[in-house]
Design a protein around this motif. Structure first.
Motif, PDB file in Angstrom:
ATOM      1  N   GLY A  91       0.802  -1.218   0.000  1.00  0.00           N
ATOM      2  CA  GLY A  91       0.000   0.000   0.000  1.00  0.00           C
ATOM      3  C   GLY A  91       0.833   1.264   0.000  1.00  0.00           C
ATOM      4  N   VAL A  92       0.137   2.375  -0.170  1.00  0.00           N
ATOM      5  CA  VAL A  92       0.770   3.686  -0.169  1.00  0.00           C
ATOM      6  C   VAL A  92       0.118   4.483   0.954  1.00  0.00           C
ATOM      7  CG1 VAL A  92       1.264   5.755  -1.521  1.00  0.00           C
ATOM      8  CG2 VAL A  92       1.149   3.529  -2.654  1.00  0.00           C
ATOM      9  N   TYR A  93       0.931   5.134   1.771  1.00  0.00           N
ATOM     10  CA  TYR A  93       0.485   5.815   2.981  1.00  0.00           C
ATOM     11  C   TYR A  93       0.830   7.292   2.911  1.00  0.00           C
ATOM     12  CZ  TYR A  93       0.303   1.020   4.538  1.00  0.00           C
ATOM     13  OH  TYR A  93       0.011  -0.319   4.630  1.00  0.00           O
ATOM     14  N   LEU A  94      -0.171   8.125   3.129  1.00  0.00           N
ATOM     15  CA  LEU A  94       0.046   9.559   3.270  1.00  0.00           C
ATOM     16  C   LEU A  94       0.031   9.820   4.763  1.00  0.00           C
ATOM     17  CD1 LEU A  94       0.374  12.325   1.932  1.00  0.00           C
ATOM     18  CD2 LEU A  94      -2.124  12.523   1.944  1.00  0.00           C
ATOM     19  N   VAL A  95       1.139  10.333   5.293  1.00  0.00           N
ATOM     20  CA  VAL A  95       1.326  10.431   6.732  1.00  0.00           C
ATOM     21  C   VAL A  95       1.421  11.882   7.175  1.00  0.00           C
ATOM     22  CG1 VAL A  95       2.804   9.743   8.659  1.00  0.00           C
ATOM     23  CG2 VAL A  95       2.559   8.232   6.675  1.00  0.00           C
ATOM     24  N   GLY A  96       0.582  12.231   8.141  1.00  0.00           N
ATOM     25  CA  GLY A  96       0.635  13.535   8.788  1.00  0.00           C
ATOM     26  C   GLY A  96       0.799  13.327  10.277  1.00  0.00           C
ATOM     27  N   ARG A  97       0.697  14.396  11.051  1.00  0.00           N
ATOM     28  CA  ARG A  97       0.844  14.282  12.504  1.00  0.00           C
ATOM     29  C   ARG A  97      -0.415  13.661  13.088  1.00  0.00           C
ATOM     30  NH1 ARG A  97       2.003  17.061  17.390  1.00  0.00           N
ATOM     31  NH2 ARG A  97       2.703  15.365  18.702  1.00  0.00           N
ATOM     32  N   LYS A  98      -0.293  12.435  13.568  1.00  0.00           N
ATOM     33  CA  LYS A  98      -1.363  11.651  14.183  1.00  0.00           C
ATOM     34  C   LYS A  98      -2.488  11.292  13.211  1.00  0.00           C
ATOM     35  CE  LYS A  98      -0.498  13.247  18.879  1.00  0.00           C
ATOM     36  NZ  LYS A  98      -1.060  13.924  20.039  1.00  0.00           N
ATOM     37  N   TRP A  99      -2.184  11.232  11.918  1.00  0.00           N
ATOM     38  CA  TRP A  99      -3.164  10.741  10.944  1.00  0.00           C
ATOM     39  C   TRP A  99      -2.457  10.056   9.786  1.00  0.00           C
ATOM     40  CZ3 TRP A  99      -2.781  12.497   5.992  1.00  0.00           C
ATOM     41  CH2 TRP A  99      -2.225  13.763   5.768  1.00  0.00           C
ATOM     42  N   VAL A 100      -3.197   9.165   9.123  1.00  0.00           N
ATOM     43  CA  VAL A 100      -2.698   8.434   7.960  1.00  0.00           C
ATOM     44  C   VAL A 100      -3.859   8.244   6.996  1.00  0.00           C
ATOM     45  CG1 VAL A 100      -1.756   6.236   7.137  1.00  0.00           C
ATOM     46  CG2 VAL A 100      -1.009   7.130   9.317  1.00  0.00           C
ATOM     47  N   ALA A 101      -3.568   8.373   5.704  1.00  0.00           N
ATOM     48  CA  ALA A 101      -4.524   8.005   4.662  1.00  0.00           C
ATOM     49  C   ALA A 101      -3.862   6.899   3.844  1.00  0.00           C
ATOM     50  CB  ALA A 101      -4.868   9.196   3.779  1.00  0.00           C
ATOM     51  N   VAL A 102      -4.599   5.829   3.573  1.00  0.00           N
ATOM     52  CA  VAL A 102      -4.052   4.676   2.868  1.00  0.00           C
ATOM     53  C   VAL A 102      -4.886   4.419   1.624  1.00  0.00           C
ATOM     54  CG1 VAL A 102      -3.396   2.251   3.041  1.00  0.00           C
ATOM     55  CG2 VAL A 102      -3.479   3.656   5.107  1.00  0.00           C
ATOM     56  N   GLY A 103      -4.207   4.309   0.485  1.00  0.00           N
ATOM     57  CA  GLY A 103      -4.912   4.030  -0.760  1.00  0.00           C
ATOM     58  C   GLY A 103      -3.927   3.717  -1.860  1.00  0.00           C
ATOM     59  N   GLU A 104      -4.425   3.693  -3.083  1.00  0.00           N
ATOM     60  CA  GLU A 104      -3.549   3.475  -4.226  1.00  0.00           C
ATOM     61  C   GLU A 104      -2.812   4.771  -4.552  1.00  0.00           C
ATOM     62  OE1 GLU A 104      -5.676   1.718  -7.445  1.00  0.00           O
ATOM     63  OE2 GLU A 104      -6.382   0.051  -6.214  1.00  0.00           O
ATOM     64  N   GLN A 105      -1.690   4.654  -5.244  1.00  0.00           N
ATOM     65  CA  GLN A 105      -0.815   5.793  -5.525  1.00  0.00           C
ATOM     66  C   GLN A 105      -1.563   7.018  -6.084  1.00  0.00           C
ATOM     67  OE1 GLN A 105       2.732   6.006  -4.898  1.00  0.00           O
ATOM     68  NE2 GLN A 105       2.169   8.128  -5.177  1.00  0.00           N
ATOM     69  N   PRO A 106      -2.409   6.889  -7.115  1.00  0.00           N
ATOM     70  CA  PRO A 106      -3.064   8.082  -7.656  1.00  0.00           C
ATOM     71  C   PRO A 106      -3.972   8.780  -6.640  1.00  0.00           C
ATOM     72  CG  PRO A 106      -3.376   6.203  -9.138  1.00  0.00           C
ATOM     73  CD  PRO A 106      -2.741   5.692  -7.884  1.00  0.00           C
ATOM     74  N   VAL A 107      -4.624   7.993  -5.795  1.00  0.00           N
ATOM     75  CA  VAL A 107      -5.516   8.557  -4.771  1.00  0.00           C
ATOM     76  C   VAL A 107      -4.693   9.302  -3.727  1.00  0.00           C
ATOM     77  CG1 VAL A 107      -7.226   8.007  -2.997  1.00  0.00           C
ATOM     78  CG2 VAL A 107      -7.209   6.736  -5.148  1.00  0.00           C
ATOM     79  N   VAL A 108      -3.605   8.685  -3.281  1.00  0.00           N
ATOM     80  CA  VAL A 108      -2.739   9.304  -2.277  1.00  0.00           C
ATOM     81  C   VAL A 108      -2.110  10.585  -2.829  1.00  0.00           C
ATOM     82  CG1 VAL A 108      -0.600   8.974  -0.961  1.00  0.00           C
ATOM     83  CG2 VAL A 108      -2.345   7.186  -0.983  1.00  0.00           C
ATOM     84  N   THR A 109      -1.716  10.568  -4.087  1.00  0.00           N
ATOM     85  CA  THR A 109      -1.143  11.768  -4.711  1.00  0.00           C
ATOM     86  C   THR A 109      -2.163  12.904  -4.719  1.00  0.00           C
ATOM     87  OG1 THR A 109       0.339  10.435  -6.075  1.00  0.00           O
ATOM     88  CG2 THR A 109      -0.107  12.673  -6.833  1.00  0.00           C
ATOM     89  N   GLY A 113      -2.300  16.738  -2.268  1.00  0.00           N
ATOM     90  CA  GLY A 113      -2.562  18.104  -2.695  1.00  0.00           C
ATOM     91  C   GLY A 113      -3.526  18.826  -1.774  1.00  0.00           C
ATOM     92  N   ARG A 114      -4.343  18.082  -1.031  1.00  0.00           N
ATOM     93  CA  ARG A 114      -5.318  18.683  -0.108  1.00  0.00           C
ATOM     94  C   ARG A 114      -4.862  18.663   1.339  1.00  0.00           C
ATOM     95  NH1 ARG A 114      -9.220  15.081  -2.849  1.00  0.00           N
ATOM     96  NH2 ARG A 114     -10.046  16.249  -4.593  1.00  0.00           N
ATOM     97  N   LEU A 115      -4.138  17.586   1.720  1.00  0.00           N
ATOM     98  CA  LEU A 115      -3.794  17.391   3.133  1.00  0.00           C
ATOM     99  C   LEU A 115      -2.321  17.603   3.452  1.00  0.00           C
ATOM    100  CD1 LEU A 115      -5.861  14.148   3.893  1.00  0.00           C
ATOM    101  CD2 LEU A 115      -6.491  16.522   4.366  1.00  0.00           C
ATOM    102  N   GLY A 116      -1.471  17.694   2.430  1.00  0.00           N
ATOM    103  CA  GLY A 116      -0.037  17.758   2.700  1.00  0.00           C
ATOM    104  C   GLY A 116       0.435  16.401   3.191  1.00  0.00           C
ATOM    105  N   GLY A 117       1.462  16.383   4.009  1.00  0.00           N
ATOM    106  CA  GLY A 117       1.968  15.123   4.550  1.00  0.00           C
ATOM    107  C   GLY A 117       3.077  14.536   3.709  1.00  0.00           C
ATOM    108  N   SER A 118       3.576  13.392   4.146  1.00  0.00           N
ATOM    109  CA  SER A 118       4.649  12.707   3.424  1.00  0.00           C
ATOM    110  C   SER A 118       4.156  11.328   2.996  1.00  0.00           C
ATOM    111  CB  SER A 118       5.897  12.576   4.297  1.00  0.00           C
ATOM    112  OG  SER A 118       5.597  11.850   5.473  1.00  0.00           O
ATOM    113  N   VAL A 119       4.704  10.841   1.906  1.00  0.00           N
ATOM    114  CA  VAL A 119       4.271   9.559   1.339  1.00  0.00           C
ATOM    115  C   VAL A 119       5.249   8.460   1.756  1.00  0.00           C
ATOM    116  CG1 VAL A 119       3.815   8.277  -0.792  1.00  0.00           C
ATOM    117  CG2 VAL A 119       3.154  10.687  -0.620  1.00  0.00           C
ATOM    118  N   GLU A 120       4.701   7.360   2.245  1.00  0.00           N
ATOM    119  CA  GLU A 120       5.478   6.175   2.576  1.00  0.00           C
ATOM    120  C   GLU A 120       4.861   5.004   1.827  1.00  0.00           C
ATOM    121  OE1 GLU A 120       6.096   5.474   6.753  1.00  0.00           O
ATOM    122  OE2 GLU A 120       6.208   7.619   7.178  1.00  0.00           O
ATOM    123  N   THR A 121       5.696   4.052   1.434  1.00  0.00           N
ATOM    124  CA  THR A 121       5.220   2.907   0.677  1.00  0.00           C
ATOM    125  C   THR A 121       5.469   1.637   1.469  1.00  0.00           C
ATOM    126  OG1 THR A 121       5.772   4.048  -1.354  1.00  0.00           O
ATOM    127  CG2 THR A 121       5.376   1.698  -1.532  1.00  0.00           C
ATOM    128  N   GLY A 122       4.462   0.781   1.537  1.00  0.00           N
ATOM    129  CA  GLY A 122       4.593  -0.498   2.222  1.00  0.00           C
ATOM    130  C   GLY A 122       5.253  -1.523   1.324  1.00  0.00           C
TER     131      GLY A 122
END
Length: 128
Positions: A91-109, A113-122
């Protein structure tokens, strides 16, 4: 000269802060923070809660960009432990302070653009 140098440095720092120069690129928003509902609203999602506890709140989201899971955590440690365990399943993880969004690469990208954060890949390990 010493006072002049301080004034010039102060002006440069002020301009850099005011124009958004620094660690993040101009097209990258500041990393969002807030409750699960606040993050979901910023991501244009109506969250469907699947877990609601003191330590973890998790919701499924569907937007025009696709489906993803949004999770908020009570502690930084809880967040990191959850990410480390979840990354074993890929999976692909968009990581912020005390939150995570998990989805496919295009969704996370798109979310970044809306939430900021850093991308991590499982990494998917065999046997899972």
């Amino acid at each position: 000269m010493r006072n002049d140098a301080r004034v010039v440095l102060g002006v440069v720092v002020t301009i850099a802060v005011a124009t958004g120069c620094g660690a993040s690129a101009p097209h990258e928003p500041a990393t969002a923070s807030g409750s699960l509902e606040q993050l979901a609203a910023r991501a244009d999602c109506t969250p469907v809660l699947s877990t609601d506890s003191a330590e973890l709140r998790r919701a499924n989201c569907t937007t025009k960009d696709g489906r993803y899971v949004l999770a908020t955590f009570a502690t930084d440690r809880g967040q990191r432990e959850w990410i480390n365990e979840a990354k074993d399943y890929g999976g692909v993880y968009l990581v912020g302070r005390k939150w995570v969004a998990v989805g496919e690469q295009p969704v996370v990208t798109a979310l970044r653009g809306r939430l900021g954060g850093s991308v991590e890949t499982g990494t998917m390990h065999s046997g899972h």
